[in-house]
Design an enzyme around this catalytic site. Structure first.
Site, PDB file in Angstrom:
ATOM      1  N   GLU A  36     -26.285  19.966  13.720  1.00 20.05           N
ATOM      2  CA  GLU A  36     -27.042  18.888  13.066  1.00 20.05           C
ATOM      3  C   GLU A  36     -27.747  19.424  11.833  1.00 20.05           C
ATOM      4  O   GLU A  36     -27.849  20.627  11.620  1.00 20.05           O
ATOM      5  CB  GLU A  36     -28.098  18.315  14.030  1.00 20.05           C
ATOM      6  CG  GLU A  36     -27.797  16.920  14.543  1.00 20.05           C
ATOM      7  CD  GLU A  36     -28.094  15.822  13.534  1.00 20.05           C
ATOM      8  OE1 GLU A  36     -28.199  16.124  12.315  1.00 20.05           O
ATOM      9  OE2 GLU A  36     -28.218  14.661  13.949  1.00 20.05           O
ATOM     10  N   SER A  98     -42.246  12.869  23.933  1.00 24.36           N
ATOM     11  CA  SER A  98     -43.544  12.857  23.258  1.00 24.36           C
ATOM     12  C   SER A  98     -43.969  14.202  22.686  1.00 24.36           C
ATOM     13  O   SER A  98     -45.080  14.310  22.170  1.00 24.36           O
ATOM     14  CB  SER A  98     -44.631  12.379  24.233  1.00 24.36           C
ATOM     15  OG  SER A  98     -44.772  13.291  25.307  1.00 24.36           O
ATOM     16  N   ASP A 125     -37.042  13.345  14.382  1.00 23.52           N
ATOM     17  CA  ASP A 125     -35.602  13.575  14.214  1.00 23.52           C
ATOM     18  C   ASP A 125     -35.221  14.021  12.808  1.00 23.52           C
ATOM     19  O   ASP A 125     -34.367  14.877  12.638  1.00 23.52           O
ATOM     20  CB  ASP A 125     -34.834  12.300  14.559  1.00 23.52           C
ATOM     21  CG  ASP A 125     -33.345  12.510  14.535  1.00 23.52           C
ATOM     22  OD1 ASP A 125     -32.787  12.936  15.564  1.00 23.52           O
ATOM     23  OD2 ASP A 125     -32.718  12.271  13.482  1.00 23.52           O
ATOM     24  N   ASN A 172     -33.127   7.197  13.117  1.00 25.93           N
ATOM     25  CA  ASN A 172     -32.515   8.519  13.036  1.00 25.93           C
ATOM     26  C   ASN A 172     -32.623   9.113  11.638  1.00 25.93           C
ATOM     27  O   ASN A 172     -33.576   9.778  11.305  1.00 25.93           O
ATOM     28  CB  ASN A 172     -31.058   8.412  13.515  1.00 25.93           C
ATOM     29  CG  ASN A 172     -30.438   9.746  13.831  1.00 25.93           C
ATOM     30  OD1 ASN A 172     -30.581  10.689  13.080  1.00 25.93           O
ATOM     31  ND2 ASN A 172     -29.739   9.832  14.950  1.00 25.93           N
ATOM     32  N   ASP A 223     -26.092   8.098  12.320  1.00 25.57           N
ATOM     33  CA  ASP A 223     -26.887   9.300  12.565  1.00 25.57           C
ATOM     34  C   ASP A 223     -27.539   9.743  11.252  1.00 25.57           C
ATOM     35  O   ASP A 223     -28.141   8.937  10.557  1.00 25.57           O
ATOM     36  CB  ASP A 223     -25.975  10.380  13.163  1.00 25.57           C
ATOM     37  CG  ASP A 223     -26.716  11.407  13.999  1.00 25.57           C
ATOM     38  OD1 ASP A 223     -27.713  11.964  13.515  1.00 25.57           O
ATOM     39  OD2 ASP A 223     -26.285  11.672  15.132  1.00 25.57           O
ATOM     40  N   SER A 224     -27.388  10.997  10.879  1.00 26.12           N
ATOM     41  CA  SER A 224     -28.062  11.549   9.700  1.00 26.12           C
ATOM     42  C   SER A 224     -27.428  11.047   8.402  1.00 26.12           C
ATOM     43  O   SER A 224     -26.256  10.663   8.371  1.00 26.12           O
ATOM     44  CB  SER A 224     -28.024  13.074   9.751  1.00 26.12           C
ATOM     45  OG  SER A 224     -28.727  13.554  10.874  1.00 26.12           O
TER      46      SER A 224
END
Length: 307
Positions: A36, A98, A125, A172, A223-224
């Site tokens: 990622e 959290s 994220d 995200n 996603d990213s």
């Protein structure tokens, strides 16, 4: 494989969007690594993380040599971003409930400093820096039926955190446009692409300045994300083995497909980044429980990227 085979693997309603085929570029591991957060530094290095392994990696583009520069066991790093002064910021999901956080460090992994503490209750994220020295981040929480996530802004002094947008289901990716007055956000569990028109105040959305220019198709979802020097937006599609490309108005104009997707392999495409000095994109994926390992793929981009 033929182009018709690749097209046939795309959702029917998106088959008219032009396609390109990604090519294997660098093998990171024979085993599964949840790659990622791809990030170029403009100085011949590509940084990324392994979410569940906790590692932060640097690939030297000249020697194609991969090194692990830092390790954060059990913290689940989700992305790494470079501040203009060269310092790296790493986002952590923590326990996925959290205890997420943000730290900064030197490019060699030294001098780790806490920016957003894990006690504050976020699941961080992704982030994007603004021109004032602050940054926006996504709070990766919620369900499609219980949208508890949001987008937050950290002031330049890193002391004040303010909610910008709430009621989101697992927000995200996040990135500012080139002008710095438009914020793109992907909402994974609602399969949506958001665009926020921001005012001079970084925590205030303009009147009628929030829109959803695109609704995605299929499970898991967007996603990213990143942009290039022409304000094209690149969206990695998780569990779909592809990247979708949009113009500055949120219209889909291209999609990049990992060829193994026609056999439901290498589907965990999480992140995309564009070389800052050439028309070349890099995307990452892994084969999950399969035997394809973890790879970086390459494909021609529409324009060079930005640092």
């Amino acid at each position: 494989m033929s182009k018709s085979e690749l097209i046939a693997s795309v959702p029917y309603n998106e088959r008219a969007i032009p396609i390109k085929e990604a090519k294997p570029w660098f093998k990171v591991s024979d085993s599964q690594m949840q790659l990622e957060g791809l990030c170029f530094d403009g100085q011949g290095h590509l940084f990324f993380v392994d979410v569940f392994g906790g590692g932060v990696y640097c690939l030297s583009l000249d020697e194609m040599e991969l090194k692990q520069i830092a390790s954060f066991p059990d913290e689940n790093p989700a992305t790494v971003k470079r501040r203009q002064d060269g310092r790296l910021f790493v986002c952590f999901l923590g326990d996925m409930k959290s205890t997420g956080s943000v730290i900064s460090m030197n490019a060699d992994g030294s001098d780790v400093q806490v920016v957003v503490d894990s006690s504050l209750g976020y699941v961080v994220d992704d982030l994007t820096f603004d021109k004032n020295g602050g940054f926006y981040f996504t709070d990766f929480k919620g369900y499609s039926c219980e949208p508890t996530g949001g987008v937050y802004y950290v002031a330049p002094d890193y002391q004040t955190i303010t909610k910008v947008m709430g009621n989101m289901a697992v927000p995200n990716g996040v990135v500012l446009n080139l002008a710095g007055d438009g914020l793109w956000v992907t909402e994974m569990s609602q399969n949506r692409l958001h665009y926020l028109t921001m005012t001079d105040d970084p925590i205030v959305i303009a009147n009628y300045g929030s829109s959803v220019p695109y609704n995605f198709t299929g499970l898991e979802g967007p996603d990213s994300i990143c942009i290039d020097v022409q304000d094209h937006l690149y969206v990695a599609m998780y569990m779909q083995g592809r990247v979708m490309v949009f113009d500055r108005n949120g219209n889909p104009i291209e999609q990049v497909l990992i060829p193994e997707r026609i056999n439901q392999k290498m589907m965990r495409s999480t992140s995309v980044a564009i070389y800052p000095d050439k028309k070349k994109m890099i995307l990452c994926s892994n084969d999950g429980e399969g035997h394809g390992g973890s790879w970086l793929y390459s494909c021609k981009s529409l324009s060079p990227g930005i640092v």
